[in-house]
Structures are given as structure tokens and as C-alpha cells.
Design an enzyme around this catalytic site. Sequence first.
Site, short mmCIF file in Angstrom:
data_model
loop_
_atom_site.label_atom_id
_atom_site.label_comp_id
_atom_site.label_asym_id
_atom_site.label_seq_id
_atom_site.Cartn_x
_atom_site.Cartn_y
_atom_site.Cartn_z
CE LYS A 55 88.24 -93.90 -49.08
NZ LYS A 55 88.14 -94.91 -48.02
NE ARG B 183 99.74 -124.82 -55.52
CZ ARG B 183 98.94 -125.69 -54.90
NH1 ARG B 183 98.52 -125.58 -53.84
NH2 ARG B 183 98.90 -127.09 -55.60
CD GLU C 77 85.05 -98.95 -45.24
OE1 GLU C 77 85.91 -99.47 -46.23
OE2 GLU C 77 85.00 -99.84 -44.41
CE LYS D 290 92.02 -105.39 -41.25
NZ LYS D 290 91.19 -105.15 -42.17
CG HIS E 179 91.99 -99.98 -40.51
ND1 HIS E 179 93.23 -100.36 -40.47
CD2 HIS E 179 91.11 -100.43 -41.33
CE1 HIS E 179 93.26 -101.09 -41.50
NE2 HIS E 179 91.94 -101.03 -42.13
CB VAL F 41 103.93 -121.02 -49.20
CG1 VAL F 41 104.49 -120.07 -49.99
CG2 VAL F 41 102.39 -121.25 -48.68
CG HIS G 202 95.62 -99.64 -45.34
ND1 HIS G 202 94.79 -100.61 -45.08
CD2 HIS G 202 94.90 -98.69 -45.81
CE1 HIS G 202 93.45 -100.11 -45.12
NE2 HIS G 202 93.83 -98.91 -45.81
C1 BG6 Z 1 90.70 -102.67 -45.17
C2 BG6 Z 1 89.32 -103.58 -44.89
O1 BG6 Z 1 91.55 -102.88 -44.06
O2 BG6 Z 1 90.51 -101.40 -45.23
C3 BG6 Z 1 88.30 -102.87 -45.82
O3 BG6 Z 1 89.63 -104.81 -44.66
C4 BG6 Z 1 88.09 -101.71 -45.98
O4 BG6 Z 1 87.04 -103.74 -45.40
C5 BG6 Z 1 89.48 -100.78 -46.03
O5 BG6 Z 1 87.06 -101.25 -46.92
C6 BG6 Z 1 89.27 -99.25 -45.93
O6 BG6 Z 1 90.59 -98.67 -46.12
P1 BG6 Z 1 90.50 -97.29 -46.88
O7 BG6 Z 1 92.16 -96.99 -46.97
O8 BG6 Z 1 89.92 -97.21 -48.12
O9 BG6 Z 1 89.94 -96.34 -45.89
#
Ligand code: BG6
Length: 487
Positions: free
Chosen positions: A340, A46, A211, A143, A235, A89, A173
Site C-alpha cells: 500500500k 430502515r 493498494e 462516490k 482519486h 427515503v 476522501h
Molecule cells: C475508495 C475506493 O474510494 O478508495 C476503494 O472505492 C479503495 O476501492 C479506497 O480501496 C482507497 O482509499 P485509501 O484511503 O485506503 O487509499
Amino acid sequence: TTTQACNFIIFGAKGDLARRKLIPALYQLEKIGSIHPRTFILGVGRAEWDLLTYIKIVRSSLERFMKESINENIWCRFSKRFDFCNLDVNQTEQFVHVLNKLKNLDLLTINYFAMPPHTFGSICKGLSLVGLNKERNRIVIEKPLGMNFDSARVINSQVSKYFHETQIYRVDHYLGKEAILNLLVLRFANSVFFSNWDNNTIDHVQITVSEEVGIEGRWGYFDAMGQMRDMVQSHLLQILTIIAMSPPFDLSADCIRDEKVKVLRSLRMINTNTIHEIAVRGQYTAGFINGQPVPGYLEEIGSNKDSKTETFVSIKVNIDNWRWFGVPFYLRTGKRLAMKYSEVVIYFKKPILNLFKDSYSILPNNKLIIRLQPYEGIDMQILSKIPGLGNKNRLKITNLNLNLRKIFSGEYILDAYERLLLEVMRGIQVLFVRYDEIEDSWRWVDSVIEAWSLVDGVPKLYKAGTWGPSESTEMIRKGNHHWNKCT
Ligand code: BG6
């Protein structure tokens, strides 16, 4: 590999996902020559943008979110693919504008819904009104696919009203990450692991996804979800199913997904009697990450000071099937943790007799450490004799160490979104989540959240930059285990 020519439509072209992930991934696919010369990309959103304005936005997304600088030759090819369509949409009768923008209606059309799920129903309807839900066309959704079982079901039924399951690509992902894919190879191409992967040989399994980041300006979204819904439902359960599933007949999407679903259906439900023993929720307070001070969860911008949302979860999962009965899977994930890092650690059972009491009164477990990120690798910890004279054996834990990044340093490692977009263009669904995986994982997650809501109002606090609340260490200790020290 070049993919077939397609119309690639991004709904939500203005949004974060499109700019941060999709545009850079498409650029990389352009760079490696994987996008067909006739593929056309249409951003939908939009905004009163003309094409020039949109192209500027595309370019600024690359400048901001790509690690490398733009190559002008590639940009020249890439930028010519785009067009923009201003559309709300919810006004499904306006989808004819989308159709009018498509230069070639004979091409396969891929529709990426980079928008919140409450819009999915009307996007699907709009597409169907202009005939874009034809059998060869695909949709990609992402998601949050629901907040619980019921809402996930609603989403599934909204999209399945217009699209067949073979046309629906649900993104998690993590399934696009190289190291996750290697789990299938590790397990099913290597007989040493294939034949030692059950409750006869494995003592327990740990899955850690830690993380450093906090909420990253997404307080509203995150606070409604929490780490259990945001990370575990998606995940962590995906990793768990790949580790725990039985061998599929072949590598087709449905064979693999059938086996994953069986694992999800075997997860032991959690209830108010068990929750205290096996699950810990945490919330971070102010602390330090890499030496820098960071605020606590309740001090983040936009926060509600009374929030009881968890930013950390550790939980013992039991899989009640023949292969895994009696083998706990410990999951641990949190925001603002010490580093991480993601890994799966398989603890093998100890030898039934200890012949080396001189060195160890109790022999340590052999450990298989599968490092998922940031650096893919596999370590196997075995005991070795320290050389030397003397009638006593002295043993030491030693490491067989595989650094996959280094071994394959000449290869281009696709980023998760690059791989997933490529797979959608190729029409391969293996790396996408089927409707029943979503529903069955929610069923189990709901049992945990419900038990928490009934018995345990407040998350345990932990300082940013640590490994979570001390209760998490306690929880695993009760099972005579301890968390692997991540390095
Ligand atoms: C996302 C979550 O799906 O994955 C986030 O919504 C998270 O909160 C992220 O930080 C982590 O992904 P990656 O690839 O950085 O490990």
C-alpha cells in the site's frame, strides 16, 4: 476550532460508510473539541431501532473500526448527541418524521447521504418537502457519482434541482488527506518549485496509488465499476489536477476548482488508435500479500468467473495546454499490488550537456518524490560527488529526505473523513469536488472505457503481490521511461 452548532443527519445510518468512517470520524472530532456542544446527530435508516439499540450500534462501530479504545468520558458526551429515525427515503411524505426528531430547527442542518446515488433524488425531494433545503443547509454526497458522463449528469441535475451548488459538498476522501493538501503548499509557497513546474523543466510525471487490499467483500459494486471508474476517475485525476493546475488567484474554493477544471478540459481524449500504446488494464490472479496466500479476482467470494473487469490500470495521460504539452503524466493504480503506497514523482529534465561522462554516460534525472501515504514525506534525488582523490569525478545519486510525519510528530494529523466533516461543518468547500470537475473527468474516462470496449476485450493478468502486468512496464518503456521503484 469549535464549529457552529448543527443538526447532523446521516442518511444510511445502518450502512458501511456510516459505521466504518463517519461515526469514528465524528468521535475523533468530539475528542479534539471540534463539535459544538449543541450539535445533534440523527441517524436515519430502515430499522425498527429504539434509541438504545442505535446507541449500541454506534458504540460497536467505534469498537470495531477505531484504532484506539473508547474513552468513557468522551463517549458519555458523544453518545448523548444521538437519535435515530426509522425511514424509507423513497417515501418522501415520511420526511416529516425527520423534522419531528430535530430538537432545534433554528440550527444549520447538514445532511450526509451515506447511500447509493439512486436514492439522492428522493432524499433531496423529501428534504425540500419539509423545508430542510433552506439556503444555509448543506448536503454531502459521495462516490460513485455516476458510472459515466451521462449518469453523473443525472445525479448532478437531481441534486441541483433542490440545492444550490454552494450547498453541495461532493466528497473525494483523497482531498482530505494531509499529504494532498501539502501539494498546494509545496507548489505555491516555494518559489523553487513554483518557477520550475512546466514543460521547460519537467520531463515527465508519475502518479502511483497502489493498494494491497482486494475487493473486500464488495464484488458486486466493484465488478460493475472496475479500477478505472473506482480509482482513476476520482482519486488519481484529483491528484493529477492538483499537480498540473496553474496557480489560483487565491485559495477560495471556486478559484482552485476553476483551475482544476481547466486541466481536466485539456486532457487529450483517448481513442481506438491510441489506446493500445498508452493504456494497460490488468486483473489479479492468486498470489501472496505479505507472505499470505490470497485468491485471484475471479476466485473472490461472489465472483462471476467470466468477468473482464480491470483491477489495475496504467495509462499515459497527455495534457494539451501550454504548460504541459509534451510532458506525459503516467498514472498507475491497482488492487492486490506489492504494497500500500502512493506517490507522485516529478522527473526533471536532464542537463543539456553532460560534463561527467566518466561517471555517467547519460546523467539520471533529478527526481522529486512526493510520498502521499502511508508516510507523508518528500525526497529530492540529486547527484553528488563521491569524495576522494583522482582526476575522475565519481558521482552518486543522493537523497534530500523530508519525513513530514517525524517533523510534525507533535501535531495531531486529522484523518481524511475527520477533516472533511470538519470542513462541511465550517462551510468551506475547497476540499470538495464541483459538479463540472465530476462531469469533465467522466468525459475523459468515458473515452478510455469506450476505446477499451471497442478494441480490447480482456485484461492482462498479474499475480497478486506484484506491481501489475508486464505490459505496464512495456508501456512506459516505449516512452523511454520506467516506473519509479517504490520503497
Ligand atoms: C475508495 C475506493 O474510494 O478508495 C476503494 O472505492 C479503495 O476501492 C479506497 O480501496 C482507497 O482509499 P485509501 O484511503 O485506503 O487509499
